[in-house]
Scaffold this motif. Structure first.
Motif, PDB file in Angstrom:
ATOM      1  N   SER A  42       0.844  -1.193   0.000  1.00 52.83           N
ATOM      2  CA  SER A  42       0.000   0.000   0.000  1.00 52.83           C
ATOM      3  C   SER A  42       0.879   1.241   0.000  1.00 52.83           C
ATOM      4  O   SER A  42       1.906   1.289   0.691  1.00 52.83           O
ATOM      5  N   PRO A  43       0.517   2.284  -0.779  1.00 58.33           N
ATOM      6  CA  PRO A  43       1.348   3.493  -0.848  1.00 58.33           C
ATOM      7  C   PRO A  43       1.337   4.264   0.459  1.00 58.33           C
ATOM      8  O   PRO A  43       0.365   4.230   1.217  1.00 58.33           O
ATOM      9  N   ALA A  44       2.440   4.967   0.706  1.00 54.55           N
ATOM     10  CA  ALA A  44       2.526   5.827   1.885  1.00 54.55           C
ATOM     11  C   ALA A  44       1.635   7.037   1.701  1.00 54.55           C
ATOM     12  O   ALA A  44       1.574   7.633   0.627  1.00 54.55           O
ATOM     13  N   SER A  45       0.959   7.445   2.755  1.00 52.94           N
ATOM     14  CA  SER A  45      -0.011   8.539   2.649  1.00 52.94           C
ATOM     15  C   SER A  45       0.641   9.870   2.332  1.00 52.94           C
ATOM     16  O   SER A  45       0.021  10.743   1.730  1.00 52.94           O
ATOM     17  N   GLU A  46       1.918  10.050   2.722  1.00 54.15           N
ATOM     18  CA  GLU A  46       2.565  11.341   2.500  1.00 54.15           C
ATOM     19  C   GLU A  46       3.230  11.440   1.132  1.00 54.15           C
ATOM     20  O   GLU A  46       3.838  12.459   0.815  1.00 54.15           O
ATOM     21  N   LEU A  47       3.128  10.409   0.308  1.00 49.51           N
ATOM     22  CA  LEU A  47       3.805  10.422  -0.987  1.00 49.51           C
ATOM     23  C   LEU A  47       3.174  11.451  -1.920  1.00 49.51           C
ATOM     24  O   LEU A  47       1.947  11.524  -2.025  1.00 49.51           O
ATOM     25  N   PRO A  48       3.980  12.264  -2.611  1.00 48.80           N
ATOM     26  CA  PRO A  48       3.408  13.211  -3.567  1.00 48.80           C
ATOM     27  C   PRO A  48       2.721  12.479  -4.700  1.00 48.80           C
ATOM     28  O   PRO A  48       3.092  11.361  -5.054  1.00 48.80           O
ATOM     29  N   SER A  49       1.716  13.092  -5.287  1.00 45.28           N
ATOM     30  CA  SER A  49       0.880  12.396  -6.256  1.00 45.28           C
ATOM     31  C   SER A  49       1.521  12.309  -7.637  1.00 45.28           C
ATOM     32  O   SER A  49       1.146  11.446  -8.420  1.00 45.28           O
ATOM     33  N   THR A  50       2.471  13.217  -7.958  1.00 40.90           N
ATOM     34  CA  THR A  50       2.991  13.238  -9.326  1.00 40.90           C
ATOM     35  C   THR A  50       4.510  13.382  -9.369  1.00 40.90           C
ATOM     36  O   THR A  50       5.140  13.877  -8.434  1.00 40.90           O
ATOM     37  N   LEU A  51       5.073  12.911 -10.479  1.00 42.96           N
ATOM     38  CA  LEU A  51       6.448  13.210 -10.843  1.00 42.96           C
ATOM     39  C   LEU A  51       6.451  13.534 -12.334  1.00 42.96           C
ATOM     40  O   LEU A  51       5.491  13.245 -13.045  1.00 42.96           O
ATOM     41  N   ILE A  52       7.533  14.163 -12.812  1.00 41.92           N
ATOM     42  CA  ILE A  52       7.625  14.552 -14.224  1.00 41.92           C
ATOM     43  C   ILE A  52       8.507  13.544 -14.956  1.00 41.92           C
ATOM     44  O   ILE A  52       9.674  13.365 -14.619  1.00 41.92           O
ATOM     45  N   ALA A  53       7.913  12.858 -15.945  1.00 42.85           N
ATOM     46  CA  ALA A  53       8.673  11.861 -16.716  1.00 42.85           C
ATOM     47  C   ALA A  53       7.904  11.538 -17.983  1.00 42.85           C
ATOM     48  O   ALA A  53       6.796  12.035 -18.206  1.00 42.85           O
ATOM     49  N   ASP A  54       8.502  10.704 -18.809  1.00 39.15           N
ATOM     50  CA  ASP A  54       7.853  10.170 -20.002  1.00 39.15           C
ATOM     51  C   ASP A  54       7.233   8.824 -19.618  1.00 39.15           C
ATOM     52  O   ASP A  54       7.925   7.921 -19.162  1.00 39.15           O
ATOM     53  N   HIS A  55       5.908   8.690 -19.793  1.00 36.59           N
ATOM     54  CA  HIS A  55       5.198   7.492 -19.325  1.00 36.59           C
ATOM     55  C   HIS A  55       5.788   6.216 -19.927  1.00 36.59           C
ATOM     56  O   HIS A  55       6.094   5.259 -19.198  1.00 36.59           O
ATOM     57  N   ARG A  56       5.972   6.179 -21.252  1.00 35.03           N
ATOM     58  CA  ARG A  56       6.445   4.953 -21.895  1.00 35.03           C
ATOM     59  C   ARG A  56       7.862   4.612 -21.446  1.00 35.03           C
ATOM     60  O   ARG A  56       8.180   3.450 -21.179  1.00 35.03           O
ATOM     61  N   ARG A  57       8.722   5.626 -21.342  1.00 33.00           N
ATOM     62  CA  ARG A  57      10.106   5.372 -20.935  1.00 33.00           C
ATOM     63  C   ARG A  57      10.176   4.952 -19.464  1.00 33.00           C
ATOM     64  O   ARG A  57      10.982   4.095 -19.094  1.00 33.00           O
ATOM     65  N   LEU A  58       9.323   5.552 -18.643  1.00 38.60           N
ATOM     66  CA  LEU A  58       9.296   5.165 -17.230  1.00 38.60           C
ATOM     67  C   LEU A  58       8.886   3.703 -17.081  1.00 38.60           C
ATOM     68  O   LEU A  58       9.479   2.949 -16.293  1.00 38.60           O
ATOM     69  N   GLN A  59       7.893   3.279 -17.862  1.00 42.34           N
ATOM     70  CA  GLN A  59       7.465   1.885 -17.805  1.00 42.34           C
ATOM     71  C   GLN A  59       8.552   0.953 -18.353  1.00 42.34           C
ATOM     72  O   GLN A  59       8.718  -0.166 -17.873  1.00 42.34           O
ATOM     73  N   GLU A  60       9.305   1.405 -19.359  1.00 44.02           N
ATOM     74  CA  GLU A  60      10.442   0.623 -19.854  1.00 44.02           C
ATOM     75  C   GLU A  60      11.447   0.380 -18.736  1.00 44.02           C
ATOM     76  O   GLU A  60      11.983  -0.726 -18.588  1.00 44.02           O
ATOM     77  N   CYS A  61      11.732   1.426 -17.968  1.00 42.95           N
ATOM     78  CA  CYS A  61      12.697   1.305 -16.876  1.00 42.95           C
ATOM     79  C   CYS A  61      12.193   0.324 -15.814  1.00 42.95           C
ATOM     80  O   CYS A  61      12.944  -0.546 -15.358  1.00 42.95           O
ATOM     81  N   LEU A  62      10.942   0.457 -15.417  1.00 42.83           N
ATOM     82  CA  LEU A  62      10.376  -0.445 -14.424  1.00 42.83           C
ATOM     83  C   LEU A  62      10.397  -1.885 -14.931  1.00 42.83           C
ATOM     84  O   LEU A  62      10.701  -2.820 -14.187  1.00 42.83           O
ATOM     85  N   ASP A  63      10.062  -2.057 -16.205  1.00 41.02           N
ATOM     86  CA  ASP A  63      10.048  -3.395 -16.802  1.00 41.02           C
ATOM     87  C   ASP A  63      11.430  -4.038 -16.720  1.00 41.02           C
ATOM     88  O   ASP A  63      11.576  -5.193 -16.293  1.00 41.02           O
ATOM     89  N   ALA A  64      12.467  -3.300 -17.128  1.00 40.15           N
ATOM     90  CA  ALA A  64      13.830  -3.842 -17.123  1.00 40.15           C
ATOM     91  C   ALA A  64      14.298  -4.172 -15.708  1.00 40.15           C
ATOM     92  O   ALA A  64      14.891  -5.233 -15.465  1.00 40.15           O
ATOM     93  N   LEU A  65      14.018  -3.287 -14.746  1.00 40.56           N
ATOM     94  CA  LEU A  65      14.476  -3.510 -13.376  1.00 40.56           C
ATOM     95  C   LEU A  65      13.755  -4.684 -12.727  1.00 40.56           C
ATOM     96  O   LEU A  65      14.374  -5.495 -12.027  1.00 40.56           O
ATOM     97  N   VAL A  66      12.447  -4.789 -12.956  1.00 43.63           N
ATOM     98  CA  VAL A  66      11.687  -5.886 -12.355  1.00 43.63           C
ATOM     99  C   VAL A  66      12.121  -7.228 -12.947  1.00 43.63           C
ATOM    100  O   VAL A  66      12.316  -8.209 -12.224  1.00 43.63           O
ATOM    101  N   ARG A  67      12.272  -7.287 -14.265  1.00 44.49           N
ATOM    102  CA  ARG A  67      12.680  -8.551 -14.888  1.00 44.49           C
ATOM    103  C   ARG A  67      14.070  -8.973 -14.428  1.00 44.49           C
ATOM    104  O   ARG A  67      14.317 -10.163 -14.191  1.00 44.49           O
ATOM    105  N   ASN A  68      14.993  -8.021 -14.308  1.00 46.64           N
ATOM    106  CA  ASN A  68      16.317  -8.358 -13.790  1.00 46.64           C
ATOM    107  C   ASN A  68      16.231  -8.878 -12.361  1.00 46.64           C
ATOM    108  O   ASN A  68      16.911  -9.834 -11.987  1.00 46.64           O
ATOM    109  N   ALA A  69      15.384  -8.225 -11.542  1.00 44.12           N
ATOM    110  CA  ALA A  69      15.237  -8.632 -10.142  1.00 44.12           C
ATOM    111  C   ALA A  69      14.636 -10.029 -10.038  1.00 44.12           C
ATOM    112  O   ALA A  69      15.046 -10.839  -9.187  1.00 44.12           O
ATOM    113  N   LEU A  70      13.668 -10.347 -10.893  1.00 39.98           N
ATOM    114  CA  LEU A  70      13.056 -11.677 -10.879  1.00 39.98           C
ATOM    115  C   LEU A  70      14.065 -12.755 -11.252  1.00 39.98           C
ATOM    116  O   LEU A  70      14.021 -13.870 -10.728  1.00 39.98           O
ATOM    117  N   LEU A  71      14.983 -12.434 -12.161  1.00 34.57           N
ATOM    118  CA  LEU A  71      16.008 -13.386 -12.555  1.00 34.57           C
ATOM    119  C   LEU A  71      17.073 -13.557 -11.478  1.00 34.57           C
ATOM    120  O   LEU A  71      17.630 -14.636 -11.299  1.00 34.57           O
TER     121      LEU A  71
END
Length: 239
Positions: free
Chosen positions: A115-144
């Motif tokens: 569950s997210p922390a209540s004090e976390l800010p709601s937004t950050l500035i980034a490119d949606h597709r590139r941000l998801q690319e980064c998350l995808d690469a990091l998660v897949r590496n972590a799973l391996l």
């Protein structure tokens, strides 16, 4: 004069390398797509037992090859300063949820989204597709790298919004972390893994292009915390 000539030759060589990578990526995309399409089509029909496993492997490896080609192209464009970005305010919790819903299918129940922390800010500035690319690469590496759970989290650290990908694997020695961010290089902790060695280098390049950064730190008790860090005060450039 000799130094100027050297710079010119290096610039020409770099441009040729970038064009070569783009050309190779474009040429390989069609046969890889055809392989993947035919394999998926075969999977929709009854197959003899002895063919089910090989066809499944072909489909899986074709998808992985397609992902690696995309990563190579994006890394080349990022290093050449030709990466197109659409910077916009993005909801932190929503971005983690999108990544979780997509990657949970390949995580066999090992991907967690607390569950997210209540004090976390709601937004950050980034490119949606590139941000998801980064998350995808990091998660897949972590799973391996880990047989245990992998967690997606977010936090605030002074002027930073931090997205965390935490695993419970063997970790990466501090002396080898800079090596992990180089193209086609990996440390001893990566031996035997099937993950792409360009994954972390691409994440590092994409985050720098979005005025962010990648940090790799130890998790107490074992494992690695790959942190995607964005400044809270950063605002996109004026059009």
């Amino acid at each position: 004069l000799a130094f100027n000539h050297l710079q010119e030759r290096l610039a020409i060589a770099w441009k040729r390398e970038s064009s070569f990578v783009d050309g190779v990526a474009h040429a390989l995309r069609t046969p890889i797509t055809l392989m993947s399409g035919h394999a998926q089509r075969l999977q929709r029909h009854p197959l003899p037992v002895e063919l089910q496993r090989p066809i499944s492997v072909i489909a899986s490896e074709a998808r992985r090859m397609g992902l690696m080609i995309t990563m190579l192209r994006d890394l080349s464009r990022a290093n050449a300063g030709r990466l197109d970005l659409q910077l916009e305010p993005l909801d932190v919790d929503q971005q983690l949820l999108i990544a979780y819903e997509r990657l949970a299918l390949v995580a066999d129940g090992r991907l967690l989204l607390p569950s997210p922390a209540s004090e976390l800010p709601s937004t950050l500035i980034a490119d949606h597709r590139r941000l998801q690319e980064c998350l995808d690469a990091l998660v897949r590496n972590a799973l391996l790298d880990s047989e245990g759970s992998v967690s997606l989290e977010a936090s605030i650290e002074e002027d930073w919004i931090v997205l965390h990908v935490l695993d419970s694997g063997s970790g990466i020695p501090s002396s080898e972390r800079s090596l992990e961010l180089q193209r086609f290089r990996s440390g001893t902790s990566s031996a035997g893994l099937r993950g792409s060695e360009i994954g972390l280098s691409l994440v590092d390049a994409l985050l720098k292009a979005m005025a962010g950064s990648l940090q790799i730190v130890d998790v107490p008790g074992g494992g690695v915390d790959c942190q995607m860090r964005f400044r809270r005060s950063f605002s996109p450039p004026s059009p």
